[in-house]
Structures are given as structure tokens and as C-alpha cells.
Design an enzyme around this catalytic site. Structure first.
Site, short mmCIF file in Angstrom:
data_model
loop_
_atom_site.label_atom_id
_atom_site.label_comp_id
_atom_site.label_asym_id
_atom_site.label_seq_id
_atom_site.Cartn_x
_atom_site.Cartn_y
_atom_site.Cartn_z
N ARG A 83 0.85 -1.20 0.00
CA ARG A 83 0.00 0.00 0.00
C ARG A 83 0.88 1.25 0.00
O ARG A 83 1.81 1.36 0.80
CB ARG A 83 -0.90 0.00 1.22
CG ARG A 83 -1.69 1.32 1.42
CD ARG A 83 -2.55 1.24 2.66
NE ARG A 83 -3.23 2.48 2.96
CZ ARG A 83 -2.90 3.33 3.95
NH1 ARG A 83 -1.88 3.03 4.75
NH2 ARG A 83 -3.57 4.44 4.14
N ARG A 109 -6.22 17.77 7.54
CA ARG A 109 -4.99 17.28 8.16
C ARG A 109 -4.24 18.39 8.86
O ARG A 109 -4.32 19.57 8.51
CB ARG A 109 -4.07 16.64 7.11
CG ARG A 109 -4.63 15.37 6.52
CD ARG A 109 -3.65 14.69 5.59
NE ARG A 109 -4.24 13.47 5.03
CZ ARG A 109 -4.25 12.30 5.64
NH1 ARG A 109 -3.66 12.17 6.82
NH2 ARG A 109 -4.81 11.25 5.09
N LYS A 169 -13.32 2.81 0.55
CA LYS A 169 -13.01 2.85 1.98
C LYS A 169 -14.24 3.31 2.76
O LYS A 169 -14.78 4.37 2.50
CB LYS A 169 -11.81 3.76 2.23
CG LYS A 169 -10.53 3.26 1.57
CD LYS A 169 -9.42 4.29 1.61
CE LYS A 169 -8.95 4.56 3.03
NZ LYS A 169 -7.82 5.54 3.04
N THR A 227 -6.60 -0.48 10.08
CA THR A 227 -6.36 0.54 11.11
C THR A 227 -6.14 -0.06 12.51
O THR A 227 -7.00 -0.75 13.03
CB THR A 227 -7.48 1.59 11.20
OG1 THR A 227 -7.93 1.94 9.90
CG2 THR A 227 -6.96 2.84 11.87
#
Length: 478
Positions: free
Chosen positions: A39, A80, A225, A283
Site C-alpha cells: 500500500r 490534516r 473505503k 487501522t
């Protein structure tokens, strides 16, 4: 011809390549440890750096003769933290901090935010989550370019970590202009799959697939996702349109009540299994291994439970991207998978028959997969052999998680690479016009089967020319 040994684990391992692993030596070790999918997180790094990673993954996988798919994970619209001096800052409970949209380097008192309208999203008293919810702030005051807050739960805050505001509504599409640039780059470099972040509805998936199709990359997998409540509400439509699903528990566990996450994970995995779509559980699976050589018992149990739930793949993020023990993390995943799969196989026939009752009826492929399950439940079959044009038949069989390896054979490199996301599927790329004899000759030459072994082969007659799989054949190797 060389003799080969199949991997110890059927659950696929997705490992994120980052500063801790972006060298030929480390990528080689990751592949040897059990990485099936590399990934690349496009929220970090440059195109030049990513191009080198793609080149190294391909080079090392070819040298080791191990197939590794490449997943380009798009950043999407993710608010972010900007760059912080020294890479991170330690936030203490009770401290006051200022979140600013100014282009500055952050420190202990000021945190830059890479979204200019950030102050418009919050009001006094709102709660802000940083770094997948590890750090919690409460808004004290809102100004034109700044938000003043107090730290409710502290910790280390690293550059470029995510910011979640559960009550906020972002009036923009999931696919950003930056995502389009990244998809163009991914197409140019032949990346196998795209991870589509912050999907809200089926149109986000269709937009990505349409862009890929228009640019000659329609065979590139789109992995949706699931990390927003909207995606959960619209899951059935998203699942139908996407090629695969990633349950991204970091943002999802912040955007919705965290206590609902375990049951939701089970529900989404089962739905994906029913449709024969690969599903990745992601995660914080072994997050303590970012700093420690041994994971917590709870993390080991978490990985095992995801496999028992029916996940096709488990994913490592910071553990392999920036962690101190990336190789050990992949090795640990592989060991957990091996033991858990052996346990599940001990009651596999019962599980398969129960699962069979919940699947759709009415298509030739469904009838074929039902016949396969009946066969492997009653006959000592060593391998399931699936010549395939699209990979669909192999994925439909994979959803039952049989104890036998599914050996898939295709003339298409992209099909073989995309099967690296599916549980228990080991793909072989074949020459045009291959037939049953070629398959048997190959697996015998590799030492996978010997005389008297029984195998089951799915067929679409003639191979590679028919619309799809339309029969099965069970025979003994001569």
C-alpha cells in the site's frame, strides 16, 4: 522446473510502505515475511518517491518470484494537521492550543491546519479529534483564521495526521482535484488498485471507475473505503459498484459511536462475502508494534477475530510505514493468520453450508460455486483450480473460505494481481490459449500435486473464450 511452496497463510496481508520500509532491502524482507499487497499512502510523499517505491516493489517481487499487488491509497478530502517542527509535538491535558489556517510550522502552542475553511466548521464547545481520536480538543473560541481550544486528552501529535469533527458537514465531493492527479499517476505506473477515501455514496465510486475507464485503465480495482456514516448508510449500493471494500476503522471509529464498531465490522464483512467482493480490515490492528516488538494480546485477538469474521485481508499502516519493527509486524500477522485459519478450518464445512444458505441463487456461477462447496465437503480434494478471465469465479469460491487453496489461472496480469486481495487465492499468469493439460503440467512440475491427488477444476468451455464458468470437473492426477 522449480518446486514451490505455497504461503503459510491464506489471509492476505496489506503492508504500507513508508520511511521505515522504502528501500530495496526492506521491501524484500516485507515480501519474504508475507506481504501480499504493498500500500502506498498518497497523503504523504512525492510522486518521485512513490514511483521509486513502485519500481522497487516490482523489482523485488520479480526477483523473489512472489506476486505482490500495489494499492494506491488516495487522500480524499481529509482535513490534516500541517508540518510540525521536529515532526511531532507532545500535547498535555489542560494545555491551550491554537489551530491556525496560516501556512506556518507548528509547535507546542500552535497547530497548522491544511484546510482554509476550517474555522467555519466548528463552534464553541465542539469536540475535535486528532490522530484517529487519540487526541481530543474542545473548542474555546473561533476567529477568522484560528480556532482556540483546550486539550481534553493529550498525546504525541505528528505532522500530517488527520482531524475529525463528527458534527461538521463538508460540502464537497469525495474525489478531489488532487485525487485526479494521483489517479493519472497511478494509471501511468500501472498500479493495480485505487483506495477511494471518504466515499459517501455510490456516485463517488462510479466517478472514479468512469475516470479510470476513460483513461484506458478500466481493469484497475476500485477499493471503496468505509470511514463515514454516509458510507455505512449507503453500503449496499457502494458494495455493488466497487471492486472491493476497506473497513477503515480509524476515521469510522471517530465519526460514529466507537462501541458500535465491532458489530458493524462483522456486518460489513459478511455482506462483502455474500457478494464475492474482497474486504480489507484496516487501522490499528497491531499499532503497538509501531514502538514495541511484541503486540498486545488485545491486538492479536483483534486480528484473529477479523479473520474469523471472514475478512479477505488485514492491513498494517504505521506499523510498517514508520514503525520500529515493520518486518516483525508482518511476520506476526502471518503467524496469527496461520493459526486462526487452522482453527476455522476445523469447523469449515459447517460454516460453508450455513453461509451457502444466505447466498443468492439463480445464476450459473452461483450454481457452480454451490456444487463446488458440495464437492469439497464430501471428497478429499487437494486444490480448486480456476481458469478465469476476470477473476470472478475465484472470488466467488474464496468467499466460502475453503481449506483448499484456490489456484487461479489467467492470461491477464492485472487479473492475477487483483486476485491478491482475495482470501486463499494463488494466481498464475498463463500464455494465451492455455488448456487443462497446461495447468496440470504446471502444478505437477511445481511439485504441488502428485499422482493420485484429486483436484477440482472449474471450466468455461472453451477456456478463455466462453462468457464465463459453466461447469466443474473432478479428476485424479495421473
Amino acid at each position: 522446473m522449480r518446486r514451490m511452496k505455497l504461503p503459510s497463510h491464506k489471509t492476505k496481508i496489506v503492508a504500507t510502505i513508508g520511511p521505515a520500509t522504502n528501500s530495496k532491502k526492506m521491501i524484500k524482507k516485507l515480501i519474504e515475511a508475507g506481504m501480499n499487497v504493498a500500500r502506498i499512502n498518497f497523503s504523504h510523499g512525492t510522486f518521485e518517491e512513490h514511483a521509486k517505491i513502485i519500481e522497487m516493489v516490482r523489482e523485488q517481487s520479480q526477483k523473489l518470484d512472489r506476486r505482490v499487488a500495489i494499492l494506491a491509497d488516495l487522500p480524499g478530502l481529509k482535513i490534516r494537521v500541517g508540518e510540525i517542527k521536529g515532526g511531532y509535538v507532545e500535547l498535555e491535558r489542560g494545555e491551550k492550543v491554537t489551530l491556525t489556517t496560516k501556512d506556518i510550522e507548528g509547535d507546542e502552542t500552535t497547530i497548522p491546519v491544511e484546510y482554509k475553511d476550517f474555522p467555519k466548521l466548528v463552534s464553541k464547545g465542539d469536540v475535535i479529534y486528532l490522530s484517529d481520536g487519540y487526541i481530543v480538543l474542545r473548542v474555546e473560541d473561533v476567529k477568522e483564521n484560528e480556532v482556540e481550544a483546550v486539550v481534553i486528552s493529550g498525546g504525541k501529535l505528528f505532522s500530517r495526521k488527520g482531524i475529525n469533527i463528527p458534527k461538521a458537514y463538508l460540502p464537497v465531493e469525495a474525489i478531489t482535484p488532487r485525487d485526479i492527479e494521483i489517479m493519472k499517476f497511478a494509471i501511468e505506473h500501472g498500479v493495480d488498485a485505487i483506495g477511494l477515501s471518504f466515499v459517501g455514496n455510490v456516485y463517488d465510486v462510479l466517478k472514479a471507475k468512469s475516470f479510470l475507464e476513460r483513461n484506458g485503465a478500466g481493469d484497475t480495482f476500485v477499493i471503496a473505503k468505509i470511514e463515514r456514516p454516509d458510507a455505512v448508510r449507503n453500503f449496499n449500493e457502494i458494495l455493488n459498484a466497487a471492486d472491493g471494500i476497506m473497513i477503515a476503522r480509524g476515521d469510522l471509529g471517530v465519526e460514529m459511536p466507537i462501541e458500535q464498531l465491532p458489530i458493524l465490522q462483522k456486518r460489513l464483512i459478511r455482506k462483502a462475502n455474500m457478494e464475492g467482493k474482497p474486504v480489507i480490515t484496516a487501522t490499528q490492528m497491531l499499532v503497538s508494534m509501531t514502538m514495541e516488538k511484541v503486540p498486545t494480546r488485545a491486538e492479536v485477538t483483534d486480528v484473529a477475530n477479523a479473520i474469523l469474521d471472514g475478512t479477505d485481508a488485514v492491513m498494517l499502516s504505521e506499523e510498517t510505514a514508520v514503525g520500529k519493527f515493520p518486518i516483525e509486524a508482518v511476520e506476526m500477522m502471518a503467524r496469527i493468520a496461520k493459526v486462526t485459519e487452522e482453527y476455522r478450518e476445523s469447523f469449515g464445512i459447517t460454516r460453508m453450508r450455513e453461509f451457502l444458505e444466505g447466498t443468492k441463487r439463480g445464476t450459473i456461477k452461483e450454481a457452480i460455486t454451490r456444487s463446488i462447496i458440495d464437492a469439497i465437503c464430501t471428497i478429499g480434494i487437494k486444490f480448486i483450480l480456476t481458469p478465469t478471465k476476470t477473476g470472478r469465479t475465484a472470488r466467488l469460491i474464496s468467499r466460502f473460505k475453503p481449506k483448499q487453496w484456490i489456484l487461479a489461472f489467467s492470461t491477464r496480469e492485472k487479473v492475477c494481481n487483483n486476485l491478491m486481495f482475495s482470501y486463499g487465492v494463488y494466481p498464475f499468469c498463463m500464455e494465451e490459449g492455455f488448456n487443462e493439460n497446461d495447468i496440470v503440467r504446471l502444478i505437477k512440475g511445481l511439485g504441488l500435486v502428485g499422482s493420485d491427488d484429486i483436484v477440482l477444476m472449474t471450466e468455461g468451455k472453451p477456456i478463455e473464450k466462453t462468457v464465463g464458468t459453466n461447469s466443474i470437473k473432478i479428476f485424479q492426477i495421473a
